[in-house]
Design an enzyme around this catalytic site. Sequence first.
Site, mmCIF file in Angstrom:
data_model
loop_
_atom_site.group_PDB
_atom_site.id
_atom_site.type_symbol
_atom_site.label_atom_id
_atom_site.label_comp_id
_atom_site.label_asym_id
_atom_site.label_seq_id
_atom_site.Cartn_x
_atom_site.Cartn_y
_atom_site.Cartn_z
ATOM 1 N N HIS A 83 1.356 -25.386 -14.466
ATOM 2 C CA HIS A 83 2.309 -26.405 -15.307
ATOM 3 C C HIS A 83 3.431 -26.685 -14.756
ATOM 4 O O HIS A 83 4.471 -27.153 -15.278
ATOM 5 C CB HIS A 83 2.482 -25.869 -16.566
ATOM 6 C CG HIS A 83 1.134 -25.339 -17.595
ATOM 7 N ND1 HIS A 83 0.707 -26.338 -18.368
ATOM 8 C CD2 HIS A 83 0.752 -24.122 -17.738
ATOM 9 C CE1 HIS A 83 -0.296 -25.814 -19.043
ATOM 10 N NE2 HIS A 83 -0.286 -24.475 -18.524
ATOM 11 N N ARG A 125 7.361 -29.669 -24.185
ATOM 12 C CA ARG A 125 6.997 -29.961 -22.767
ATOM 13 C C ARG A 125 5.501 -30.313 -22.608
ATOM 14 O O ARG A 125 4.891 -29.286 -23.151
ATOM 15 C CB ARG A 125 7.561 -28.787 -21.965
ATOM 16 C CG ARG A 125 7.332 -29.357 -20.384
ATOM 17 C CD ARG A 125 7.943 -27.968 -19.623
ATOM 18 N NE ARG A 125 8.137 -28.278 -18.337
ATOM 19 C CZ ARG A 125 7.047 -28.073 -17.322
ATOM 20 N NH1 ARG A 125 6.055 -27.649 -17.832
ATOM 21 N NH2 ARG A 125 7.083 -28.453 -15.991
ATOM 22 N N ASN A 130 -2.419 -26.308 -25.239
ATOM 23 C CA ASN A 130 -2.887 -27.237 -24.455
ATOM 24 C C ASN A 130 -3.466 -28.263 -25.370
ATOM 25 O O ASN A 130 -3.435 -28.207 -26.438
ATOM 26 C CB ASN A 130 -3.792 -26.658 -23.732
ATOM 27 C CG ASN A 130 -3.414 -25.728 -22.483
ATOM 28 O OD1 ASN A 130 -2.299 -25.882 -21.991
ATOM 29 N ND2 ASN A 130 -4.212 -24.806 -22.079
#
Length: 743
Positions: free
Chosen positions: A91, A129, A165
């Site tokens: 990530h 994010r 996810n």
Amino acid sequence: MTSLAQSVKHTVTSAFSTAKVADLDGITIDTTASAAHSGLTTDFASKVSNTDTWLKASDGSTSGPSLLEDHIGREKIHRFDHERIPERVVHARGTAAHGYFRVFDDSASKYTFAPVLTDPTRSTPVFTRFSTVQGSRGSADTVRDVRGFAVKIYTHEGNWDIVGNDIPVFFIQEGIKFPDIIHAVKPEPHNEVPQAQTAHNNFWDFVGLQPESAHMVMWIMSDRAVPRSYRMMQGFGVNTFTLINANGERHFVKFHFIPELGVHSLVWDEALKIAGQDPDFHRKDLYEAIENGCPPKWTFAIQTIAEKDEHNFDFDILDATKIWPEELVPLKTIGEMVLNRTVNEFFPETEQVAFCTSHIVPGIGFSDDPLLQTRNFSYFDTQITRLGVNFQQIPINRPICPVMNHHRDGQHNDQIHKGTVNYWPNRQHVGQPVPPEQGGYVEYAQKVQGIKQRIRGAKFQEHYNQAEYFLNSLAPHEKSHLINAFAFELDHCDDPVVYKTYVNKILPNVSLELARVVSEKVGGALPENPSNIRKPHEKRSDRLSQMYYLPKKPTIASRRIAILIADGFNSTEVQAVRTAFAGMAATTWMIGQRRGEVKADSGPSISVDHHFEGQRSTMFDALLIPSGVNHAKALAMNGRTVHWVREAFGHCKVIGAIGDGVSVVQHAVTLPELEFADPSGGDGIVNSYGVITTGKYGVTGAASDIISIAAVPKGFVANFAYELSKHRCWQRELDGLISQVAF
């Protein structure tokens, strides 16, 4: 950015403030030109008179040796040398935005007493994010990959992190396999190739020998792995958590975020090209939408299973390689998340934010999901390595509610504790534990018994049923894309053992037909005895296809429409359609022969945003070509603009043309299946495979156009917008038209 766009950005940014934004304002330094400055200083606030030349021993005519005495120069270089921190192992590539979370009512109170999920009067700050998983911080946005969807929710009871996810399952069941899957998916150790791709030997070797990954691989090979936008992705908590209500009853839970704009993807050829043409495509897209007044929004939903029903399914509900089918466990919509403010500075916010699955608040708990158990340890540990033990004091990570404990010192400690005791118990009763009735966190009293051993339950041994379930649920074009993705990926494996193993051992257990089609493309024999493979169940669910999530009310909000023009274009048409699209919250971009003014056939010139070589059709959702004799001739004679049209057609995008502009599309895409309006005819509409054409569109046509999003007999903008609201015209692909066009 235009002055209008700057004004919109300022208005949007200043209008949406939260408690977390106010918290960050206290450490924000205004470095804009309009801010009052005392001048340049060192880190210790000494004013700097020269920041361009190192201190030297010089006679004024020659340079002379540089002096180590120059404390200003040394500080500047030292600070630069230490600007980077270790990037995330996974990530690493991401972007983020601020916003808020709220629930619609208290309907979740039957499952939890957590106020963030039950108090509709609250608007809770969030920082979300998005990221890719495999690539380094400098890799491209549009690679084929899982996307991280991590939400930090700053509740009044502490920070709650949903570290999810855009895909609801994962490659592995047990966290102990994390190093193996990540090592396998990362660049190969002998040559550090490839970057941010699964198309290589080691990844396919691993998943070919790890059948539990079969379900996740199906999702990765689907369109879900190449999203059009972060704003058009679902978010999933992946792991199974628990909710505890006021009566002490426990439910298992999964968390879902469903995008308001629908779930949409790029096509693979488009994703490959954007990775080179604009590696920051997704990052820019998020900022552009927020700054143009179209903040992304997701509905928040939960799936719950009562503790007594844990074992009533043919799969283990704690297995992270499995979904909970909605037909068995329906979603309950309880709230929404809106992202409405971009970051002020990337590093201290986006790069230093630290998410941990172990960050929960009272009313929310963990389950025995083995992957979650490891993530709880691993994420906390990796943040300490990356940011130091005091990472939760970093402004973007610190809670908005008071923090009080006896943790002290350590690298980068920014807090000053006033007092004489730093332990418990103490004679002053400072920092004492909080009773449960006053909000103290209490673990659920779960009965645990067993034998200490390394084992997985019987239901953890089944790996293919849901992989087939996902495949069966795809729309025809989605299934075609998945087949081509397998063919692309396995073609990049140059070790025959790797691709033959996957085709022979794994795919037949998902679908023998899928294995047959893929084997024809990449090589590899099918099983000699098909009777030994798993028998298909042929179950499916509409909810696993992206098509299910098309907005119930068609919208083109934030869609990017390129208008191709040359000297001699019809300015009346352009002004009319731009006004109409702006009213639907879409953005229009003028693309011309050169940047600057392009002359109209009559009326005012228009300033072009980009020239044909500076941008490509891949950066836009649709194309439109207005009328104008000389303008149309110039476009038809320009190979790059012809390619713009062909490429957009090949990517199944909506193409619109008016009057003389129709001839440009006819010249670029010469297929007998396509039908066009008469360029010299009236205002009737022809919609042929998502190519919308009309003979004219002026003031009268605009006035009578039904400025809504619908398929209607007349109304060029209405029909164009309706096709665009469906994202792409997939029938164009299914009927074989795009395979006849070179793009």
